[in-house]
Design an enzyme around this catalytic site. Structure first.
Site, PDB file in Angstrom:
ATOM      1  N   CYS A 170       0.856  -1.190   0.000  1.00 47.70           N
ATOM      2  CA  CYS A 170       0.000   0.000   0.000  1.00 47.70           C
ATOM      3  C   CYS A 170       0.893   1.241   0.000  1.00 47.70           C
ATOM      4  CB  CYS A 170      -0.967  -0.009   1.184  1.00 47.70           C
ATOM      5  SG  CYS A 170      -0.203   0.237   2.792  1.00 47.70           S
ATOM      6  N   PRO A 171       0.339   2.403  -0.299  1.00 44.45           N
ATOM      7  CA  PRO A 171       1.163   3.610  -0.421  1.00 44.45           C
ATOM      8  C   PRO A 171       2.024   3.924   0.808  1.00 44.45           C
ATOM      9  CG  PRO A 171      -0.979   4.017  -1.364  1.00 44.45           C
ATOM     10  CD  PRO A 171      -1.049   2.663  -0.696  1.00 44.45           C
TER      11      PRO A 171
END
Length: 102
Positions: A10-11
């Site tokens: 995920c970011p």
């Protein structure tokens, strides 16, 4: 038994990466799927998939909202993609969609 290798990322690479990996493992167990999950998070690559893991896979599942590292190693193996959100809200459905592909 189907054999899936997965990568979650995920970011921010903190909670959602690991939550998605855990949900995929639990969902795979319920569905009778063998799964190995690599996480690409803030701590770097953890539980890195071995060449043997990849060679034995029926499918690669990439659960990510960002570009993952080292995608070339999956050449020649069917790849399915899903968002982190979809794995967090319904990992079982993400895995069932994979079964349709392998």
């Amino acid at each position: 038994m189907k054999n899936i290798v997965a990568v979650t990322a995920c970011p921010t690479g903190i909670a959602h990466t690991y939550m998605a990996a855990d949900l995929l493992r639990k969902g795979a167990q319920k569905l009778g799927i063998h799964i190995r999950v690599e996480t690409q998070g803030a701590m770097g690559i953890e539980n890195q998939l071995s060449p043997q893991d990849i060679a034995q896979a029926d499918l690669v599942l990439i659960v990510s909202d960002i570009e993952i590292e080292h995608t070339a190693r999956f050449h020649g193996i069917p790849i399915s993609t899903a968002s982190i959100e979809s794995a967090l809200t319904d990992a079982d459905q993400v895995l069932q969609d994979c079964l349709q592909l392998c």
